[in-house]
Structures are given as C-alpha cells and as structure tokens.
Design a protein around this motif. Structure first.
Motif, PDB file in Angstrom:
ATOM      1  N   GLY A   1      33.905  49.569  38.207  1.00  0.00           N
ATOM      2  CA  GLY A   1      35.173  49.434  38.907  1.00  0.00           C
ATOM      3  C   GLY A   1      35.673  48.003  38.820  1.00  0.00           C
ATOM      4  N   LYS A   2      36.710  47.696  39.601  1.00  0.00           N
ATOM      5  CA  LYS A   2      37.305  46.367  39.566  1.00  0.00           C
ATOM      6  C   LYS A   2      36.433  45.321  40.260  1.00  0.00           C
ATOM      7  N   GLY A   3      35.579  45.778  41.164  1.00  0.00           N
ATOM      8  CA  GLY A   3      34.748  44.826  41.884  1.00  0.00           C
ATOM      9  C   GLY A   3      35.488  44.242  43.083  1.00  0.00           C
ATOM     10  N   LYS A   4      34.730  43.620  43.960  1.00  0.00           N
ATOM     11  CA  LYS A   4      35.303  43.046  45.167  1.00  0.00           C
ATOM     12  C   LYS A   4      34.415  41.916  45.666  1.00  0.00           C
ATOM     13  N   GLY A   5      35.035  40.841  46.103  1.00  0.00           N
ATOM     14  CA  GLY A   5      34.270  39.728  46.648  1.00  0.00           C
ATOM     15  C   GLY A   5      33.355  39.073  45.642  1.00  0.00           C
ATOM     16  N   GLY A   6      33.751  39.104  44.381  1.00  0.00           N
ATOM     17  CA  GLY A   6      32.921  38.491  43.354  1.00  0.00           C
ATOM     18  C   GLY A   6      31.777  39.356  42.880  1.00  0.00           C
ATOM     19  N   LEU A   7      31.730  40.625  43.336  1.00  0.00           N
ATOM     20  CA  LEU A   7      30.653  41.550  42.954  1.00  0.00           C
ATOM     21  C   LEU A   7      31.230  42.785  42.274  1.00  0.00           C
ATOM     22  N   ALA A   8      30.505  43.314  41.281  1.00  0.00           N
ATOM     23  CA  ALA A   8      30.897  44.557  40.610  1.00  0.00           C
ATOM     24  C   ALA A   8      29.629  45.295  40.178  1.00  0.00           C
ATOM     25  N   THR A   9      29.663  46.606  40.302  1.00  0.00           N
ATOM     26  CA  THR A   9      28.507  47.428  39.943  1.00  0.00           C
ATOM     27  C   THR A   9      28.947  48.540  38.997  1.00  0.00           C
TER      28      THR A   9
END
Length: 285
Positions: free
Chosen positions: A251-259
């Motif tokens: 996905g786009k990721g959030k808060g500097g995190l992506a899985t």
C-alpha cells in the motif's frame, strides 16, 4: 376416546392408531378414559414400528433434539447396531481429542481446526458430543496461549536480528539496513523490528521474512519521518521496488512505514539486493 392423550398438530395418524402408554396399561386407560390421574403419565398416539421389549433395542443413542416449528421438537435416536456404532465413534473421537492435549505449537492449531467440523457432523450421542465440544474449547484456549507465546518469541527474534544488523550498518556509516528474519508471515513482528531500528538507530530499515510452507514473503520498510532521509527515500517506492522479484505489492504506507507481501519467496535474495541498490542510489551511498 382417552381425553388426556397427547396429539401433535399436522401429524397424520392411521385408523386405527396404536396407543402407547408409560406407567399404566392401555386397557386401564380405555376402561376409564376421563380419569384425571392419567395426567401424570405419558400416553401417546403413534403409528410407528415398536418393539415388544426394550431388551430388543440392545442399545440406545440420542443423536439430536431440535426445534422444527413453533411448539414442535424433533428427537433423533438410534438403537441396536446403529447405536453401538454411534457410541464407538464418539469414543474414538474423544480419544483423539484427549490425545491432542499432548501436542504442542503449530501442530495443535491444525489439529484443533479439524475437530470442530468433524464433531459437528458426526452421528454420535448428543451428550457425548457436548462433552467433546467442551474439551475442544479447552484445546482452543491452549492454541491461543501458544499463538501468544509464539508471537512474543517472533517479535523478540525479529527485533534482535534487525537491531544487530542496524548497528553494523551504522558502524559502517550507512543510513539504511536490510535484514532477513525467520518469523514466517508474522507481519506484526516484522513491523516491530523496523520500528525499533528507526527508534533506536535513526536509520531506514527493511525487514524480510519468508514462509517455507506457502512460499510467500512478508516485507516491511521504514524511513524516519524526520531529517533528509524521508525526502530522498520514499518508503512506498522503496518497498514496491523490492517486492517486484517476489511478485508482490504494497500500500501507500503511513507514518514512514509500509508493509507488503510477495508470492514467490524463492527470489528473496534478488529482492534484498534490489532493495539495497535502490536505497544506496537514493541516499548516495
């Protein structure tokens, strides 16, 4: 006409109909049909086949009792060989369930999952079925405990390896690190490892984990939101690039995190090499 005899709505009876009574001889009921004392006994009309003595039944197994319409219950039971077979099947199932209490870890989860459907559909005595279901609930509790323990172990393992890799990368002056941990498809453990690296070492991180059974891989990437790294290395772009050899997406990721997750874990080395080269290019390292 026996006035206290039990009748069932919508039930069709033959003419003449057989009368079955428990507690009194039918001839006594017929001799005094209006006697209110008959209210204390069971007297029924029945057009079915009966035995002359309960000894002929040999065994009895009540399989189910259920509502089929308002005010109407249906009881299903078997006798003779069918009853013996139902009792034997219940004993066999219960022995399997009892033996499962000695199984550990992931194997227990798979075994318990198969029990529920088997017990639900098994033609076994209802009372034994209830007892077996109660034992399955206890096994499910053990599965949850094992899952919780495994999750804690996976998290500790993933964090330890990722932080050690980050320390080595930092000592070499690198602004990112790539780790491969062995926690299956435990995305929570992989994500926590990335978060810990960013918190403790302040560098970008990507952590890979694979599952040998499904041949899948789970990957998490993190880029510290503060500083120049976030401007130079966009986390979703980094992870999307790394997932290409694994035939995965994120996905786009959030808060500097992506899985993300990939379906071809055999290409894990290529994916890690691609992640390394991409980050090196973006961070000029």
């Amino acid at each position: 006409m026996i006035s206290v005899i039990s009748l069932f709505m919508m039930q069709v009876y033959p003419d003449p109909v057989r009368v079955v009574a428990i507690g009194k001889n039918v001839d006594e009921l017929l001799a005094d049909p209006d006697n209110e004392n008959w209210l204390s006994i069971s007297s029924e009309l029945c057009g079915g086949t009966h035995i002359s003595n309960t000894r002929e039944a040999k065994a009895f197994a009540l399989l189910s009792e259920e509502g089929i319409a308002k005010g109407i219950r249906r009881i299903t039971a078997v006798t003779t060989d069918s009853a013996f077979k139902a009792i034997e099947q219940a004993q066999s199932l219960e022995q399997e369930v009892d033996a499962a209490f000695n199984i550990d870890g992931n194997l227990l989860e798979k075994v318990v999952a198969s029990f529920k459907n088997r017990v639900d559909s098994a033609p076994i005595p209802a009372a034994r079925k209830a007892q077996i279901r109660a034992k399955i609930v206890l096994l499910q509790n053990e599965v949850r405990k094992a899952q919780k323990k495994l999750a804690e172990e996976n998290m500790q393992k993933a964090v330890k390896i990722a932080v050690e890799t980050a320390e080595m990368a930092s000592s070499e002056g690198k602004a990112f690190c790539i780790s491969h941990v062995d926690v299956g498809l435990d995305a929570a453990a992989v994500r926590e490892a990335v978060v810990r690296v960013m918190e403790q070492k302040g560098i970008s991180a990507m952590v890979f984990s694979t599952d040998e059974t499904t041949k899948k891989a789970v990957v998490c990437a993190g880029v510290p939101p503060k500083g120049n790294q976030g401007k130079q290395l966009e986390v979703s772009e980094w992870l999307t690039t790394a997932l290409q050899p694994l035939k995965g997406r994120c996905g786009k990721g959030k808060g500097g995190l992506a899985t993300g997750q990939g379906t071809d874990a055999s290409q894990i080395k290529e994916a890690m090499d691609l992640a390394t080269s991409f980050a090196s290019l973006k961070l000029d390292q």
